[in-house]
Every structure is written in structure tokens, then in C-alpha cells.
Design an enzyme around this catalytic site. Structure first.
Site, PDB file in Angstrom:
ATOM      1  N   GLU A   1      -6.782  -7.529  -1.145  1.00  0.00           N
ATOM      2  CA  GLU A   1      -7.420  -7.558   0.167  1.00  0.00           C
ATOM      3  C   GLU A   1      -8.910  -7.257   0.011  1.00  0.00           C
ATOM      4  O   GLU A   1      -9.287  -6.131  -0.314  1.00  0.00           O
ATOM      5  CB  GLU A   1      -6.781  -6.552   1.129  1.00  0.00           C
ATOM      6  CG  GLU A   1      -5.366  -6.889   1.531  1.00  0.00           C
ATOM      7  CD  GLU A   1      -4.810  -5.962   2.607  1.00  0.00           C
ATOM      8  OE1 GLU A   1      -5.606  -5.196   3.205  1.00  0.00           O
ATOM      9  OE2 GLU A   1      -3.589  -5.984   2.838  1.00  0.00           O
TER      10      GLU A   1
ATOM     11  N   GLU B   1       0.813  -1.219   0.000  1.00  0.00           N
ATOM     12  CA  GLU B   1       0.000   0.000   0.000  1.00  0.00           C
ATOM     13  C   GLU B   1       0.852   1.278   0.000  1.00  0.00           C
ATOM     14  O   GLU B   1       0.589   2.220   0.739  1.00  0.00           O
ATOM     15  CB  GLU B   1      -0.942   0.001   1.210  1.00  0.00           C
ATOM     16  CG  GLU B   1      -1.942  -1.137   1.180  1.00  0.00           C
ATOM     17  CD  GLU B   1      -2.901  -1.135   2.355  1.00  0.00           C
ATOM     18  OE1 GLU B   1      -4.082  -1.441   2.145  1.00  0.00           O
ATOM     19  OE2 GLU B   1      -2.457  -0.840   3.480  1.00  0.00           O
TER      20      GLU B   1
END
Length: 598
Positions: free
Chosen positions: A246, A172
Site C-alpha cells: 500500500e 496488517e
């Protein structure tokens, strides 16, 4: 849906691995849809790895994903630990034995609601350190870590006969995005050390553009099926397979907040859409596990909040490995599209409630100091990470006690991270934290010992605030604006060796009323076949629980978590030593229950 059931044991000829073929994935030339679930090996007792992976397989998943926590694997510079619960290679090979593929997410930063996002705290000794950038001090540390870690990963890759089909580049980074050269540097670092499988990045939709790098497949993180997010992903990379790295089926909890849950029907509907659209996905979390010890991270959106000990996450499997409504909904869904029967359901791990424990002995913190290493003597306070201990690596977790003599009262001011109890000799006179940096010290007729006990409640694991996560006292301590000097600084890391020393201490009978930080000792009696249970500490306030030397983690009257998971695998037949470190006041009994309170 036969493509889902290509397993490691069936793939004899390892030629090209996981590849992007237009808008689809292929695995050695065969169409392949990734149906993955996340289990963090470091959050699950090693004795239960097989059980959790079997349940993943029986639900219908074909892949397991896991992070690799740098801070746990290299607790001191150049000292690596891949043993016991940290045996990453054994976990990956066990997944292969179970017929599962592996997607590895090696960081160096992983977020994962773990302390400092998985970065080791000794990096913060450098006052100029800029984490997650190409700052020379950070890059040199990453290079040395990767030299060791990736040499372990290379033989586990698909083309070397192992189960790893993809490796994620950092985590991320689009949400951080402070250095354009950082992600390409990591990509090169992985390739140069022998990673040959598919590389991916992982970001939410808002930050895809900032986290994506050339030559690496972008994947997306999301809470639900969002067509607009997939359009953004197509804008970043057209005509490529979609992978949701995710899909959040729950969320983590922080102390003082409400317990988070997610509707199982919403999870089922989203996964149904993924499969219908032939979108590969990873359920985060399939099984959350536990933030044992001091591994929990923290959030800071104006107020510092430590992540609770349980990482149950309202996941598909509970913290203790039990089935949930989400599990059965997904199993039915996967079974309905499978060309072969799913494996039978593994049996549940048995639970038990044991007789209550009344601690028989206690040891006030002040009596413990003589059994510690010699205190660090310093004219001014030293933060936790910069204490000259542990071979120059400082202190990572736990508590630090600062002592100095004062001869007058007044307005005391100190910058503490994260929270502190302040004492005159052994009398508590108040508390300090981020939003309460001053308190009044009473007038005195003679000099007394000022004691400041500071607790690290977890370093922030997300956002730019990771740069400023030094713990303990982080500046001068003043009374009426006059700096105090001459500190004795005690490290209270509460490691296994620390408790070994306490065995030679003179413990006292527990008094009827007891205030202040102290250790409480009792015996938990179980039968000849120990089972999982949960500690219930109703009448206690805040502290940590240790069973046979295992740190079960933090408990707190703040909630929402009301029990601590105690794995039966960590219990001995018959007698088991329980030690509580209680910060404020003693309770009556240590109870157990066969059901968690979250």
C-alpha cells in the site's frame, strides 16, 4: 521495461507463476515488476467496472488489487452473496480480459475503512467472541467462509489459467498481533484449500516483525519513499524483492473532520523512486469509489467518527471515475519508461445537473411502524446484533427503535452506540451518544411513551476496539437509577423489502414545517439518457438517500462531504423515485450538481 507488460493473454504456458528470484520477481521465468493499483469491486457500480479497469490499464498499471469483504458476502450465516456488485469472480475475469493481473486480499479481516473491517456483525452475538484470533468460535466461522470463498478463488489462479498471481494472508496483523497462532492458521487454511500462488503479508514498518510469518513474503505499507523502512524490511527478510503493498496516495475522511488531500507532485516523486529502484508497488487507492448503503466503517481515537460515504480518498481517479492531476502525472511517468505505447485514454463518464426536486409526500417514522415486522418484545433492551431476527443472525446496520412506557421524569441514563434521539411520544427531548449518556426527562402528569431511536454510524474497522462494536442499546436504561422494563424493539434496517412495504403506506403532503425522523418522497426527472450526477442536500440535516431502491449512503450537515454520488447507471430514463430518511428536520429542495463537494 518490457517486463511490466507481461499480460494474461500473452502467457500461454502457466508453469510456475509469480516467484521470488533473489531480489527480483519473475513471472513464469521472466523478470516482472508489479505496478498495481487498487479498485474495490464492491465500492463501484458493476456497470462501471470495465471503465475503471480500462482507465487503470491506460494509465500504465499492469495489476489490480482488491479486498474481499466477508460481511457483504456472508450477511447471514451460511447465506452467501456473490451476485451483482458482489460478483468477485466476474470482476477478476474482467481484469484478465483487460490485460491485468490480480492480487487478491481475501481477509477474513480487511480493514478497508469498511464496517468492522469486513467481519460480519453476527460474529458479535457470541459474548465470548475474540475476533482475529484462534478462538474456536471465530475459527469455525472463518473455516466455513473460506470453504465457500476459496473454492471460487482456486480456478482464478495463474496456474489454472486465471489472472491471480498473489494472495495476501489477512491484513496488517502486526498492528493487532494478539495471537501468534492466528496467521499460521490462516496460511495453512489457504494452502489446504488449494491456493498455490505466492502468499504475502502486509504491514507498516513499525509492525513488520509482528505481522510477518515464516514461508510468506512480507510486504510493506507506507506514505512515502523511506529508506529506513526498507532497511527494516531487509532485516525481516534479506535478499528478497521489495513490494510496497500500500502506497497511500491520499486518505479517507470522517464526519466532522477536514477533507484529506495529498500533493500530486509528492506522489509522482515517490513513484519515480520506486521505479528507479525496481521496487514493485501498489497504489492505494487508484480508484476509491463509494461507501454505498451502510458499509462505512469508523474510527475511535477517543471520539467515535463514522467514515464518510465518499471513498474518493483523493485517489488517482475520482469517486466518479474522472481523471486527476495524479493520473496524468503517473501516466506520463509510466509512458516514459514503457517500450510500447500506452492504450488511448477512455472517454470520461458524462455528468449532468438535473432540475431540483421538491419532495411532495412524507411519512413520519411513527406512521411507518405499523408496516414493519412485529417488534421484538423484551423485558430489557437487546443490542442490534442479538435481536432474534433474520433467521437468528440479528441486525447488521441501520437503526433500532426502543419503546417503553414511563410515568415519571428524572435523570435518564443509557449506553447507546452510536447516537440516539430520545422522544416522549413524538416530541424530541434530547440526544445521547458515547460522551453524553444522560439527559433530563421532564416531569409528567400521565404515563407517556419513551422512544429511543439509535443509529449505527459504522463499526470501528481498525485496532483492538473491533471487539466492542455492538450497536443499539448495550445495557440497561434507567431513570433516577431505576431500570426500565418492558421494551418493544423495532428493527429499521432499511432494506429493499422495507421500501416495498412503504408503497402501501398512506403518505401525507409535506407540511411547511416538519420536525423529527421521517421519510420524504420525490421524483427526479432526467432525460432519455441518464448521466452521473451528485445530490446536493443544502437545507437538510442528517440522514440517508435512496434512489430507485439503491441506498446512496449517509449525508450530514457536519461535513466535510457536501454531495452524494449518484451513478447514472442507477437512474431510469424520465422519472426516478427519491426517498430521503431525514432524522431531524425537513429541508426544501433536493438539488443535483455535475461536480462533487467533498
Amino acid at each position: 521495461m518490457n517486463q511490466i507488460f507481461l499480460t494474461p493473454s500473452r502467457m500461454i504456458n502457466r508453469g510456475v507463476g509469480l516467484k521470488v528470484e533473489g531480489s527480483s520477481f519473475t513471472l513464469d521465468g521472466s523478470p516482472f515488476l508489479i505496478i498495481a493499483g487498487t479498485i474495490h469491486y464492491f465500492r463501484v457500480p458493476r456497470e462501471y467496472w470495465r471503465d475503471r479497469l480500462q482507465k487503470l490499464k491506460a494509465c500504465g498499471f499492469n495489476t489490480v488489487t482488491t479486498y474481499v469483504p466477508w460481511n457483504l458476502h456472508e450477511p447471514e450465516r451460511g447465506k452467501f452473496d456473490f451476485s451483482g456488485n458482489l460478483d468477485m469472480e466476474a470482476f477478476v475475469l474482467l481484469a484478465a480480459e483487460m490485460g491485468l493481473w490480480v492480487i487478491l486480499r481475501p481477509g477474513p479481516y480487511i480493514c478497508s475503512e469498511i464496517d468492522l473491517g469486513g467481519l460480519p456483525s453476527w460474529l458479535l452475538q457470541d459474548p465470548k467472541m475474540v475476533l482475529r484470533t484462534t478462538y474456536s468460535g471465530f475459527v469455525k466461522a472463518v473455516d466455513k467462509y473460506f470453504d465457500h470463498l476459496i473454492s471460487r478463488v482456486v480456478p482464478l489462479q495463474y496456474r489454472r489459467g486465471g489472472p491471480i498471481i498473489a494472495v495476501q494472508v489477512e491484513n496488517e496483523y502486526g498492528s493487532f498481533a494478539e495471537d501468534r497462532g492466528y496467521m499460521p492458521y490462516l496460511q495453512k487454511a489457504l494452502l489446504e484449500r488449494g491456493i498455490v500462488e505466492l502468499l504475502v503479508t502486509s504491514d507498516d514498518a513499525e509492525n513488520l516483525l509482528k505481522g510477518h510469518i515464516k514461508g510468506v513474503l512480507a510486504t510493506i505499507n507506507m506514505n512515502s519513499f523511506q529508506e529506513s523502512d526498507f532497511k527494516l524490511l531487509s532485516y525481516v527478510q534479506s535478499n528478497k524483492p521489495i513490494m510496497v503493498m500500500e502506497f497511500w496516495v491520499g486518505w479517507f475522511d470522517t464526519w466532522g473532520s477536514e477533507h484529506k488531500v495529498k500533493n500530486p507532485k509528492d506522489v509522482e516523486e515517490t513513484v519515480t523512486k520506486f521505479i528507479a529502484s525496481e521496487i514493485s508497488f501498489n497504489v492505494y487507492m487508484f480508484h476509491g469509489g463509494t461507501n454505498f448503503g451502510f458499509m462505512n466503517g469508523a474510527t475511535d481515537f477517543g471520539i467515535h467518527r463514522g467514515v464518510v460515504t465518499s471513498y474518493d480518498y483523493d485517489a488517482v481517479l475520482t469517486e466518479a471515475g474522472d481523471y486527476t492531476e495524479k493520473y496524468f502525472k503517473l501516466r506520463r511517468l509510466f509512458g516514459s519508461v514503457s517500450a510500447i505505447p500506452l492504450p488511448p485514454l477512455p472517454e470520461l463518464t458524462p455528468k449532468a445537473e438535473y432540475p431540483s426536486v421538491k419532495p411532495s409526500l412524507y411519512l413520519p417514522l411513527w406512521d411507518v411502524l405499523q408496516y414493519l415486522n412485529e417488534p421484538v418484545m423484551s423485558n430489557t433492551p437487546v443490542n442490534m446484533e442479538n435481536l432474534p431476527i433474520n433467521g437468528g443472525n440479528g441486525q447488521s446496520y441501520g437503526f433500532v427503535l426502543y419503546e417503553t412506557s414511563i410515568c415519571s421524569g428524572g435523570s435518564l441514563r443509557a449506553d447507546v452506540h452510536d447516537t440516539a434521539q430520545v422522544f416522549l411520544n413524538e416530541i424530541n427531548i434530547g440526544h445521547l451518544h458515547d460522551h453524553a449518556k444522560t439527559l433530563t426527562v421532564p416531569t409528567m402528569t400521565r404515563c407517556q411513551l419513551l422512544r429511543i431511536l439509535v443509529e449505527n454510524q459504522g463499526r470501528v474497522n481498525f485496532s483492538w476496539k473491533i471487539q466492542d462494536q455492538r450497536k443499539g442499546l448495550t445495557g440497561s436504561v434507567t431513570i433516577n437509577n431505576m431500570p426500565l422494563q418492558g421494551f418493544a424493539i423495532y428493527s429499521l434496517e432499511m432494506t429493499m423489502s422495507f421500501f416495498e412495504r412503504l408503497r402501501s403506506a398512506t403518505w401525507r403532503p409535506v407540511p411547511k414545517a416538519c420536525l423529527g425522523p421521517a421519510f420524504y418522497l420525490g421524483t427526479l426527472k432526467v432525460d432519455s439518457s441518464p448521466k452521473d450526477t451528485f445530490l446536493r442536500l443544502r437545507t437538510w440535516n442528517s440522514g440517508f438517500a435512496f434512489i430507485n431502491g439503491h441506498n446512496l449512503g449517509r449525508y450530514s450537515i457536519m461535513g466535510p462531504q457536501g454531495t452524494l454520488y449518484l451513478p447514472g447507471a442507477w437512474l431510469h430514463p424520465e422519472d426516478n423515485e427519491i426517498i430521503l430518511f431525514e432524522k431531524r428536520k425537513c429541508g426544501s429542495y433536493i438539488q443535483t450538481t455535475d461536480e462533487p463537494v467533498l
